[in-house]
Design a protein around this motif. Structure first.
Motif, mmCIF file in Angstrom:
data_model
loop_
_atom_site.group_PDB
_atom_site.id
_atom_site.type_symbol
_atom_site.label_atom_id
_atom_site.label_comp_id
_atom_site.label_asym_id
_atom_site.label_seq_id
_atom_site.Cartn_x
_atom_site.Cartn_y
_atom_site.Cartn_z
ATOM 1 N N THR A 150 64.594 79.308 65.014
ATOM 2 C CA THR A 150 64.503 79.131 63.254
ATOM 3 C C THR A 150 64.833 80.162 62.436
ATOM 4 O O THR A 150 64.047 80.487 61.920
ATOM 5 C CB THR A 150 63.312 78.429 63.012
ATOM 6 N N HIS A 152 66.473 82.729 59.601
ATOM 7 C CA HIS A 152 67.127 82.875 58.328
ATOM 8 C C HIS A 152 68.333 83.841 58.455
ATOM 9 O O HIS A 152 68.559 84.127 59.579
ATOM 10 C CB HIS A 152 66.408 83.187 57.249
ATOM 11 N N LYS A 189 68.681 78.504 58.732
ATOM 12 C CA LYS A 189 67.874 78.269 57.448
ATOM 13 C C LYS A 189 68.683 78.520 56.443
ATOM 14 O O LYS A 189 69.480 79.538 56.291
ATOM 15 C CB LYS A 189 66.590 78.653 57.316
ATOM 16 N N THR A 193 70.747 73.754 55.246
ATOM 17 C CA THR A 193 70.270 74.182 56.557
ATOM 18 C C THR A 193 71.140 73.580 57.674
ATOM 19 O O THR A 193 71.349 72.452 57.744
ATOM 20 C CB THR A 193 68.781 74.011 56.780
ATOM 21 N N GLY A 218 59.297 79.242 55.604
ATOM 22 C CA GLY A 218 59.543 79.393 56.805
ATOM 23 C C GLY A 218 58.545 79.031 57.845
ATOM 24 O O GLY A 218 58.467 78.467 58.907
#
Length: 278
Positions: A150, A152, A189, A193, A218
């Motif tokens: 996950t 960024h 993200k 997303t 997050g």
């Protein structure tokens, strides 16, 4: 050109969110393990833990430091706690067979200790979610259960070695390319997303916005994914619905309040009302 991806929509959420059966009990929805929070970042354990408990999980075990536990318990007495669980998880004798899903990384550093723990977790027979400090440039073993990253944009650059400026205009293409290459699911993200699965399937999320541009959101998403993995039968639906509802909570906030003012824990506060609409 940017790869095209479908949007995960309101209709998809309506048709795939699980119902909580009247005959069910906490064991029906499984136990999740969350390894999060450090002495310097204790709030990460609370933010991700609250989100997991709000997202359909049966039971939650939080592995965090001895100093963090008394900070989190008053706000989250429903969880159970594994003292120094993050460190202990790296032990080759540790067993993860009792967990339906595992998440690791919020509030933790990307160091050798983390690498040892991640390698042990990837041997578990359940979905594993890697966030924050658990995201590094590494290869991944082939697993029957999903590995979910996950990142960024900055973390995606760390995973792949590709500069942020080089992939931002082709986010779906790059997320899909690296999901296939690494054999993992990538949740890239940002605005809309991108969710890229290792089989080539890709989706974009239409919910959320600038209100989510704040520390801790997050961590909350990681907790929501963990919780939904425990209550969904289809793990892809769990990931997609967690991301959609995470953004939908932010959208609900901005209906009557400034996007500047949202705090990450308020996403978990809004989730019961937002989820109830679906």
């Amino acid at each position: 050109m940017e790869n095209k991806a479908q949007y995960w929509t309101n209709e998809h959420v309506h048709s795939t969110l699980p119902k909580r059966e009247e005959s069910s009990h906490k064991g029906t929805y499984g136990t999740g393990l969350l390894l999060a929070g450090s002495d310097d970042m204790p709030g990460a354990a609370l933010l991700s833990g609250l989100a997991a408990m709000r997202s359909g999980i049966g039971k939650l075990v939080i592995g965090t430091t001895e100093r963090v536990i008394p900070m989190v318990v008053p706000a989250l007495p429903e969880a159970t706690y594994w003292c120094d669980g993050f460190t202990k998880a790296a032990d080759e004798e540790s067993s993860f067979e009792d967990y339906r899903a595992i998440a690791v990384g919020p509030g933790l550093a990307a160091d050798r200790k983390m690498e040892n723990t991640v390698q042990q977790l990837l041997k578990a027979g359940c979905p594993v979610v890697l966030d924050a400090g658990a995201l590094s440039n590494r290869s991944y073993p082939k697993r029957e259960d999903p590995t979910i990253l996950t990142p960024h944009p900055g973390e995606f650059a760390r995973i792949t070695g590709v500069e942020v400026a080089d992939f931002q205009q082709k986010r779906t293409y790059n997320a899909s390319k690296w999901a296939r290459k690494l054999g993992v699911t990538i949740v890239l993200k940002g605005n809309e997303t991108v969710i890229a699965f290792p089989d080539g399937e890709a989706w974009r999320n239409p919910t959320g916005g600038s209100a989510l541009a704040k520390g801790g959101t997050g961590d909350t998403l990681t907790g929501m994914i963990l919780g939904m993995l425990c209550c969904h039968e289809n793990w892809k639906h769990a990931v997609l619905n967690a991301i959609y509802l995470h953004g939908a909570c932010a959208d609900e906030w901005t209906k009557s309040r400034s996007s500047h003012t949202l705090l990450a824990h308020e996403l978990s506060d809004l989730l019961p009302e937002v989820w109830g609409k679906y």
